[in-house]
Design a protein around this motif. Structure first.
Motif, PDB file in Angstrom:
ATOM      1  N   GLU A   1       1.173  -1.053   0.008  1.00  0.00           N
ATOM      2  CA  GLU A   1      -0.392   0.074  -0.351  1.00  0.00           C
ATOM      3  C   GLU A   1       1.056   1.485   0.366  1.00  0.00           C
ATOM      4  O   GLU A   1       0.311   2.213  -1.233  1.00  0.00           O
ATOM      5  CB  GLU A   1      -0.990  -0.084   1.204  1.00  0.00           C
ATOM      6  N   ILE A   2       1.958   1.145   0.928  1.00  0.00           N
ATOM      7  CA  ILE A   2       2.501   2.492   0.589  1.00  0.00           C
ATOM      8  C   ILE A   2       3.021   2.958  -0.272  1.00  0.00           C
ATOM      9  O   ILE A   2       3.784   3.542  -1.425  1.00  0.00           O
ATOM     10  CB  ILE A   2       3.913   2.177   2.181  1.00  0.00           C
ATOM     11  N   VAL A   3       3.671   1.374  -1.284  1.00  0.00           N
ATOM     12  CA  VAL A   3       4.557   1.738  -2.332  1.00  0.00           C
ATOM     13  C   VAL A   3       3.434   2.831  -3.253  1.00  0.00           C
ATOM     14  O   VAL A   3       3.800   3.198  -4.479  1.00  0.00           O
ATOM     15  CB  VAL A   3       4.318   0.463  -3.190  1.00  0.00           C
ATOM     16  N   ARG A   4       1.913   2.457  -3.415  1.00  0.00           N
ATOM     17  CA  ARG A   4       1.241   2.689  -3.705  1.00  0.00           C
ATOM     18  C   ARG A   4       1.089   4.173  -3.145  1.00  0.00           C
ATOM     19  O   ARG A   4       0.489   5.312  -4.872  1.00  0.00           O
ATOM     20  CB  ARG A   4      -0.688   2.132  -4.217  1.00  0.00           C
ATOM     21  N   LEU A   5       0.881   4.218  -2.481  1.00  0.00           N
ATOM     22  CA  LEU A   5       0.733   5.397  -2.336  1.00  0.00           C
ATOM     23  C   LEU A   5       1.715   6.740  -2.790  1.00  0.00           C
ATOM     24  O   LEU A   5       1.222   8.170  -3.024  1.00  0.00           O
ATOM     25  CB  LEU A   5       0.607   5.924  -1.017  1.00  0.00           C
ATOM     26  N   GLY A   6       2.681   5.866  -2.430  1.00  0.00           N
ATOM     27  CA  GLY A   6       4.345   7.193  -3.458  1.00  0.00           C
ATOM     28  C   GLY A   6       4.223   6.926  -4.634  1.00  0.00           C
ATOM     29  O   GLY A   6       4.496   7.850  -4.700  1.00  0.00           O
ATOM     30  N   GLN A   7       3.951   6.039  -5.530  1.00  0.00           N
ATOM     31  CA  GLN A   7       3.614   6.330  -6.787  1.00  0.00           C
ATOM     32  C   GLN A   7       2.547   7.337  -6.692  1.00  0.00           C
ATOM     33  O   GLN A   7       2.765   8.052  -7.756  1.00  0.00           O
ATOM     34  CB  GLN A   7       3.052   5.157  -7.539  1.00  0.00           C
ATOM     35  N   ALA A   8       1.404   7.448  -5.958  1.00  0.00           N
ATOM     36  CA  ALA A   8       0.205   8.223  -6.549  1.00  0.00           C
ATOM     37  C   ALA A   8       0.626   9.560  -6.409  1.00  0.00           C
ATOM     38  O   ALA A   8       0.422  10.467  -6.338  1.00  0.00           O
ATOM     39  CB  ALA A   8      -1.278   7.624  -5.427  1.00  0.00           C
ATOM     40  N   VAL A   9       1.124   9.829  -5.276  1.00  0.00           N
ATOM     41  CA  VAL A   9       1.825  11.089  -4.806  1.00  0.00           C
ATOM     42  C   VAL A   9       3.233  11.143  -6.319  1.00  0.00           C
ATOM     43  O   VAL A   9       2.855  13.138  -6.364  1.00  0.00           O
ATOM     44  CB  VAL A   9       2.541  11.244  -3.430  1.00  0.00           C
ATOM     45  N   GLY A  10       3.727  10.884  -6.137  1.00  0.00           N
ATOM     46  CA  GLY A  10       5.072  11.273  -7.062  1.00  0.00           C
ATOM     47  C   GLY A  10       6.112  10.097  -8.290  1.00  0.00           C
ATOM     48  O   GLY A  10       5.514   9.033  -8.189  1.00  0.00           O
ATOM     49  N   LYS A  11       6.821   9.991  -7.388  1.00  0.00           N
ATOM     50  CA  LYS A  11       8.089   9.067  -8.236  1.00  0.00           C
ATOM     51  C   LYS A  11       8.958   8.288  -6.602  1.00  0.00           C
ATOM     52  O   LYS A  11       9.488   9.796  -6.038  1.00  0.00           O
ATOM     53  CB  LYS A  11       9.322   9.939  -9.237  1.00  0.00           C
ATOM     54  N   PRO A  12       8.756   7.287  -6.271  1.00  0.00           N
ATOM     55  CA  PRO A  12       9.320   7.352  -5.204  1.00  0.00           C
ATOM     56  C   PRO A  12      11.049   6.964  -5.546  1.00  0.00           C
ATOM     57  O   PRO A  12      11.597   7.012  -6.449  1.00  0.00           O
ATOM     58  CB  PRO A  12       9.201   5.510  -5.279  1.00  0.00           C
ATOM     59  N   LEU A  13      11.595   7.675  -3.967  1.00  0.00           N
ATOM     60  CA  LEU A  13      12.643   7.625  -4.459  1.00  0.00           C
ATOM     61  C   LEU A  13      13.507   6.767  -4.080  1.00  0.00           C
ATOM     62  O   LEU A  13      14.954   6.155  -4.276  1.00  0.00           O
ATOM     63  CB  LEU A  13      13.421   8.264  -3.126  1.00  0.00           C
ATOM     64  N   ASP A  14      12.759   4.980  -3.976  1.00  0.00           N
ATOM     65  CA  ASP A  14      13.599   4.168  -3.869  1.00  0.00           C
ATOM     66  C   ASP A  14      12.711   3.053  -4.287  1.00  0.00           C
ATOM     67  O   ASP A  14      10.907   3.329  -4.496  1.00  0.00           O
ATOM     68  CB  ASP A  14      13.294   3.104  -2.697  1.00  0.00           C
ATOM     69  N   GLU A  15      13.032   1.531  -4.602  1.00  0.00           N
ATOM     70  CA  GLU A  15      12.108   0.228  -5.095  1.00  0.00           C
ATOM     71  C   GLU A  15      11.184  -0.211  -4.619  1.00  0.00           C
ATOM     72  O   GLU A  15      10.522  -0.561  -4.602  1.00  0.00           O
ATOM     73  CB  GLU A  15      13.032  -0.621  -5.789  1.00  0.00           C
ATOM     74  N   ARG A  16      11.668  -0.049  -3.187  1.00  0.00           N
ATOM     75  CA  ARG A  16      11.161  -1.282  -1.679  1.00  0.00           C
ATOM     76  C   ARG A  16      10.961   0.019  -0.396  1.00  0.00           C
ATOM     77  O   ARG A  16      11.894   0.297  -0.282  1.00  0.00           O
ATOM     78  CB  ARG A  16      12.223  -2.274  -1.277  1.00  0.00           C
ATOM     79  N   PRO A  17       9.964  -0.368   0.234  1.00  0.00           N
ATOM     80  CA  PRO A  17       9.902   0.495   1.584  1.00  0.00           C
ATOM     81  C   PRO A  17      10.353  -0.644   2.197  1.00  0.00           C
ATOM     82  O   PRO A  17      11.683  -1.655   1.863  1.00  0.00           O
ATOM     83  CB  PRO A  17       8.816   0.315   2.202  1.00  0.00           C
ATOM     84  N   PHE A  18      11.019   0.151   4.019  1.00  0.00           N
ATOM     85  CA  PHE A  18      11.090  -0.815   4.737  1.00  0.00           C
ATOM     86  C   PHE A  18      10.630  -0.555   5.795  1.00  0.00           C
ATOM     87  O   PHE A  18      10.004   0.759   6.414  1.00  0.00           O
ATOM     88  CB  PHE A  18      12.637  -0.994   4.616  1.00  0.00           C
ATOM     89  N   VAL A  19      10.373  -2.074   6.239  1.00  0.00           N
ATOM     90  CA  VAL A  19       9.921  -1.813   7.724  1.00  0.00           C
ATOM     91  C   VAL A  19      11.196  -1.866   8.857  1.00  0.00           C
ATOM     92  O   VAL A  19      12.310  -2.230   8.970  1.00  0.00           O
ATOM     93  CB  VAL A  19       9.866  -3.220   8.022  1.00  0.00           C
TER      94      VAL A  19
END
Length: 520
Positions: free
Chosen positions: A415-433
């Protein structure tokens, strides 16, 4: 060094000085103005007024000194604000906090490797993000009927607003893009919205973040019957025949010990040290320290696309914070059991990247907090044979993520990747816990319940089962599995406990006056 004049007796002794301790002091000052109140804090005063948020200290050097002074036995260790962005799995505390030196994890368990505490007037309230969302769905405490009124009062004490970043150049862009990705099918209260924040705007337009000083307010500071004692370690709650009778206090400046009698005692030391003090005092309900609840936290960062084309007004600096994109809130739902904060980088306590030098404020940090399965065996226990840096029984944390917890975390990562893509361009391919304990939202260790059935520590009024006159406060009282920031709920519950004490003290005073008139 001369000895401080600790009082021989007071009506109410409060252990701790964070937002919930300050809520007790404030409500008692307003509702029981004749009550004498003594507040004890193990750490030093690091801000002016006492308990103020260190983010309001404009001078960076002074702000760092205040944070270091709050780190107790961990002062000087590397923090997440040390050079370089935080990396997955690192065991570093946030500025103003310190980690346990040992006992934070055991073989076969996840533990809480970055469980952290603050030692300063104002507690964690001098360092927090000031986010104050109301819980919903399964997060809410169903057996407390007046929660909405209590939330209203907590918002008053904390100075909560949803308009802190009105007009910030990127706030509308972030909100609109998140809403397009999230809002469909959600109830209005669960749609994307500005995060309720404990902050107020000064006449010059700058933002001032609420700490315990705001919760105390003038009603407490100007109360001649209220005294705050910093660098004062409460080592024991005294009790006699099932009734709290006072506290034993060690003056950290001189090493001398003192006994202060009290008609009521409130322990608001935090979710780890409150059960520690009860344990050290021989007050050991079956549920003490159990159902310990942290919130697994997933983080990500994204650059707002189209920021240059969108244009940008000059951001006004405010005590180390510029007003750029603010803080957006994606509320928890029972179907999506995580709570989202999307905030400008300098509002985030975890540095995920360096800000964009070309378009400042165009990078946002995203965080999702997950609701965890509650388990009786998740607990903070205490070793009477080993002492911590303050001479108290050492903490031993037992904590495991369940299969469902891992499933929720995986959902949150997607979900956080989806939200990051909705906002703009993610700085990394993967989130981390982040490592367990990173949320700082520890709950459940002195949990509230409807009855003394061995599964709770205190009543719906926060009074400890089996020890009348002893109240507990803070996030540890919250009994539900939450994902949202817990401070508003904890302060709301503190209001309920404080009102009970105020009514009892006022009633007692009226009876005493009546007896005196009869005697005359």
């Amino acid at each position: 060094m001369s000895q401080r004049p600790y009082p021989a007796s007071v009506d109410v002794a409060i252990v701790g000085s964070g937002p919930t301790a300050s809520a007790y002091a404030r409500i008692l000052s307003e509702e029981a103005p004749n009550a004498t109140i003594a507040m004890f804090e193990v750490g030093p005063t690091v801000s002016n007024p006492p308990g103020a948020h260190v983010k309001n200290i404009v001078d960076e050097e002074r702000r760092v000194l205040a944070q270091r002074a709050s780190e107790g036995p961990g002062a000087g260790a590397a923090t997440v604000s040390s050079p370089g962005a935080v990396k997955s799995g690192e065991r570093r505390a946030r500025p103003g906090t310190y980690l346990l030196s040992d006992g934070y994890a055991f073989p076969g368990e996840d533990g809480l490797p970055v469980a952290a505490m603050s030692s300063n007037v104002g507690g964690m309230g001098a360092h927090w993000t000031a986010a104050c969302p109301r819980p919903s769905g399964k997060e809410r405490i169903g057996f407390v009927p007046d929660m909405d009124q209590l939330f209203n009062e907590a918002e008053r004490l904390l100075g909560v607003t949803t308009h802190a970043f009105d007009g910030a150049p990127f706030s509308d862009i972030v909100h609109e893009r998140l809403a397009a990705a999230v809002d469909e099918g959600r109830d209005p209260a669960a749609k994307v919205q500005p995060m309720p924040l404990a902050v107020h705007r000064e006449p010059d337009g700058s933002l001032m973040w609420s700490g315990a000083d705001v919760v105390m307010g003038d009603a407490t500071r100007q109360n001649p019957r209220f005294e705050l004692f910093d660098e004062s370690l409460v080592t024991k709650v005294t009790h006699d025949g099932g009734t709290a009778s006072g506290v034993e206090v060690q003056d950290r400046r001189t090493g001398t010990s003192h006994r202060v009698a009290a008609r009521r005692v409130v322990v608001a030391a935090d979710a780890l040290r409150t059960p520690q003090l009860l344990w050290a005092s021989g007050i050991r309900p079956d549920a003490l320290g159990r159902y310990l609840n942290d919130q697994p936290q997933v983080v990500f960062a994204s650059r707002i696309e189209g920021a240059v084309e969108a244009g940008r007004v000059e951001a006004k600096p405010t005590a180390g914070l510029t007003q750029q994109s603010g803080v957006a809130w994606v509320p928890y739902t029972d179907d999506m059991p995580f709570h989202g904060q999307i905030m400008q980088l300098d509002a985030s306590p975890v540095p995920l990247a360096e800000d964009d030098p070309v378009v400042p404020g165009s990078i946002v940090g995203l965080g999702l907090f997950c609701a965890k399965d509650l388990q009786r065996e998740d607990r903070v226990a205490f070793d009477d044979g080993v002492r911590d840096a303050y001479g108290m029984p050492a903490m031993r944390i037992h904590y495991k993520l369940t299969e469902r917890d891992h499933e929720v975390i995986e959902r949150a990562k997607a979900e956080i990747v989806r939200l990051g893509q909705a906002v703009g361009k993610p700085l990394d391919e993967r989130p981390f816990v982040l490592p367990p304990g990173a949320s700082l939202h520890y709950q459940g260790s002195t949990r509230m319940g409807l009855e003394d059935d061995g599964e709770s520590v205190c009543s719906p009024d926060s009074e400890v089962w089996g020890v009348s006159g002893l109240f507990v406060a803070g996030n540890g009282v919250i009994p539900t599995p939450t994902a949202c920031n817990p401070t508003l709920t904890a302060v709301a519950l503190a209001v309920r406990g404080a009102m009970k004490i105020a009514k009892e003290l006022e009633s007692s005073l009226l009876m005493s006056e009546s007896d005196n008139r009869i005697a005359k």
